[in-house]
Scaffold this motif. Structure first.
Motif, PDB file in Angstrom:
ATOM      1  N   SER A  41     -37.744   3.692 -55.307  1.00 33.79           N
ATOM      2  CA  SER A  41     -36.929   2.661 -54.665  1.00 33.79           C
ATOM      3  C   SER A  41     -35.426   2.891 -54.823  1.00 33.79           C
ATOM      4  O   SER A  41     -34.666   2.648 -53.898  1.00 33.79           O
ATOM      5  CB  SER A  41     -37.301   1.274 -55.183  1.00 33.79           C
ATOM      6  OG  SER A  41     -36.915   1.116 -56.529  1.00 33.79           O
ATOM      7  N   ASP A  42     -35.012   3.356 -55.988  1.00 31.71           N
ATOM      8  CA  ASP A  42     -33.574   3.487 -56.277  1.00 31.71           C
ATOM      9  C   ASP A  42     -33.067   4.920 -56.258  1.00 31.71           C
ATOM     10  O   ASP A  42     -31.867   5.141 -56.361  1.00 31.71           O
ATOM     11  CB  ASP A  42     -33.253   2.899 -57.646  1.00 31.71           C
ATOM     12  CG  ASP A  42     -33.445   1.395 -57.711  1.00 31.71           C
ATOM     13  OD1 ASP A  42     -33.763   0.793 -56.675  1.00 31.71           O
ATOM     14  OD2 ASP A  42     -33.276   0.837 -58.803  1.00 31.71           O
ATOM     15  N   GLY A  43     -33.971   5.853 -56.194  1.00 32.02           N
ATOM     16  CA  GLY A  43     -33.557   7.245 -56.306  1.00 32.02           C
ATOM     17  C   GLY A  43     -33.577   7.665 -57.761  1.00 32.02           C
ATOM     18  O   GLY A  43     -33.562   6.842 -58.669  1.00 32.02           O
ATOM     19  N   ASN A  44     -33.632   8.951 -57.954  1.00 24.19           N
ATOM     20  CA  ASN A  44     -33.734   9.491 -59.299  1.00 24.19           C
ATOM     21  C   ASN A  44     -32.372   9.493 -59.980  1.00 24.19           C
ATOM     22  O   ASN A  44     -31.349   9.693 -59.353  1.00 24.19           O
ATOM     23  CB  ASN A  44     -34.294  10.917 -59.219  1.00 24.19           C
ATOM     24  CG  ASN A  44     -34.919  11.361 -60.506  1.00 24.19           C
ATOM     25  OD1 ASN A  44     -34.981  10.623 -61.466  1.00 24.19           O
ATOM     26  ND2 ASN A  44     -35.392  12.590 -60.521  1.00 24.19           N
ATOM     27  N   ASN A  45     -32.378   9.238 -61.275  1.00 28.32           N
ATOM     28  CA  ASN A  45     -31.170   9.403 -62.077  1.00 28.32           C
ATOM     29  C   ASN A  45     -31.578   9.961 -63.433  1.00 28.32           C
ATOM     30  O   ASN A  45     -32.757  10.010 -63.768  1.00 28.32           O
ATOM     31  CB  ASN A  45     -30.365   8.099 -62.185  1.00 28.32           C
ATOM     32  CG  ASN A  45     -31.045   7.026 -62.989  1.00 28.32           C
ATOM     33  OD1 ASN A  45     -31.624   7.290 -64.040  1.00 28.32           O
ATOM     34  ND2 ASN A  45     -30.984   5.796 -62.518  1.00 28.32           N
ATOM     35  N   GLU A  46     -30.635  10.388 -64.205  1.00 29.29           N
ATOM     36  CA  GLU A  46     -30.910  11.066 -65.469  1.00 29.29           C
ATOM     37  C   GLU A  46     -31.701  10.194 -66.440  1.00 29.29           C
ATOM     38  O   GLU A  46     -32.638  10.652 -67.083  1.00 29.29           O
ATOM     39  CB  GLU A  46     -29.606  11.511 -66.121  1.00 29.29           C
ATOM     40  CG  GLU A  46     -29.805  12.279 -67.403  1.00 29.29           C
ATOM     41  CD  GLU A  46     -28.503  12.702 -68.055  1.00 29.29           C
ATOM     42  OE1 GLU A  46     -28.549  13.000 -69.257  1.00 29.29           O
ATOM     43  OE2 GLU A  46     -27.465  12.739 -67.376  1.00 29.29           O
ATOM     44  N   THR A  47     -31.358   8.920 -66.526  1.00 29.82           N
ATOM     45  CA  THR A  47     -32.019   8.036 -67.475  1.00 29.82           C
ATOM     46  C   THR A  47     -33.476   7.801 -67.093  1.00 29.82           C
ATOM     47  O   THR A  47     -34.362   7.830 -67.950  1.00 29.82           O
ATOM     48  CB  THR A  47     -31.269   6.696 -67.575  1.00 29.82           C
ATOM     49  OG1 THR A  47     -29.899   6.967 -67.873  1.00 29.82           O
ATOM     50  CG2 THR A  47     -31.848   5.820 -68.667  1.00 29.82           C
ATOM     51  N   LEU A  48     -33.742   7.589 -65.806  1.00 29.26           N
ATOM     52  CA  LEU A  48     -35.124   7.409 -65.359  1.00 29.26           C
ATOM     53  C   LEU A  48     -35.930   8.684 -65.567  1.00 29.26           C
ATOM     54  O   LEU A  48     -37.106   8.630 -65.942  1.00 29.26           O
ATOM     55  CB  LEU A  48     -35.174   6.981 -63.895  1.00 29.26           C
ATOM     56  CG  LEU A  48     -34.742   5.549 -63.592  1.00 29.26           C
ATOM     57  CD1 LEU A  48     -34.697   5.314 -62.087  1.00 29.26           C
ATOM     58  CD2 LEU A  48     -35.659   4.545 -64.270  1.00 29.26           C
ATOM     59  N   SER A  49     -35.305   9.832 -65.334  1.00 30.85           N
ATOM     60  CA  SER A  49     -35.989  11.110 -65.572  1.00 30.85           C
ATOM     61  C   SER A  49     -36.342  11.278 -67.039  1.00 30.85           C
ATOM     62  O   SER A  49     -37.437  11.740 -67.372  1.00 30.85           O
ATOM     63  CB  SER A  49     -35.115  12.278 -65.125  1.00 30.85           C
ATOM     64  OG  SER A  49     -34.935  12.257 -63.739  1.00 30.85           O
ATOM     65  N   ARG A  50     -35.431  10.898 -67.919  1.00 34.98           N
ATOM     66  CA  ARG A  50     -35.704  10.979 -69.359  1.00 34.98           C
ATOM     67  C   ARG A  50     -36.836  10.040 -69.749  1.00 34.98           C
ATOM     68  O   ARG A  50     -37.716  10.412 -70.531  1.00 34.98           O
ATOM     69  CB  ARG A  50     -34.450  10.638 -70.162  1.00 34.98           C
ATOM     70  CG  ARG A  50     -33.446  11.774 -70.165  1.00 34.98           C
ATOM     71  CD  ARG A  50     -32.188  11.458 -70.936  1.00 34.98           C
ATOM     72  NE  ARG A  50     -32.440  10.910 -72.260  1.00 34.98           N
ATOM     73  CZ  ARG A  50     -31.583  10.130 -72.901  1.00 34.98           C
ATOM     74  NH1 ARG A  50     -30.427   9.814 -72.365  1.00 34.98           N
ATOM     75  NH2 ARG A  50     -31.873   9.673 -74.102  1.00 34.98           N
ATOM     76  N   ALA A  51     -36.837   8.836 -69.200  1.00 39.68           N
ATOM     77  CA  ALA A  51     -37.900   7.878 -69.499  1.00 39.68           C
ATOM     78  C   ALA A  51     -39.252   8.416 -69.038  1.00 39.68           C
ATOM     79  O   ALA A  51     -40.247   8.324 -69.763  1.00 39.68           O
ATOM     80  CB  ALA A  51     -37.606   6.534 -68.833  1.00 39.68           C
TER      81      ALA A  51
END
Length: 66
Positions: A41-51
């Protein structure tokens, strides 16, 4: 899965990361699904990738234990 903020969705990527580090093994799959939905929904970002990496690593370790 129960979160501290009962009826509120997790909308902050940092909260997802904190939940990933502190998640019980029985809640891993559900949290992973929520993280993947957030990425879509929001696009990938570094924090979501780490999670997502933390969750998938924990899932692999749990599978290896059994």
């Amino acid at each position: 899965m129960k979160f501290k903020k009962a009826n509120k969705t997790i909308d902050n990527s940092r909260e997802f990361l904190d939940k990933a580090y502190n998640c019980k093994s029985s809640e891993l799959k559900e949290l992973l699904e929520k993280i993947e939905a957030k990425i879509k929904s929001d696009g990938n970002n570094e924090t979501l990738s780490r999670a997502k990496s933390v969750i998938t690593t924990k899932m692999i370790l749990e599978k290896e234990k059994s």
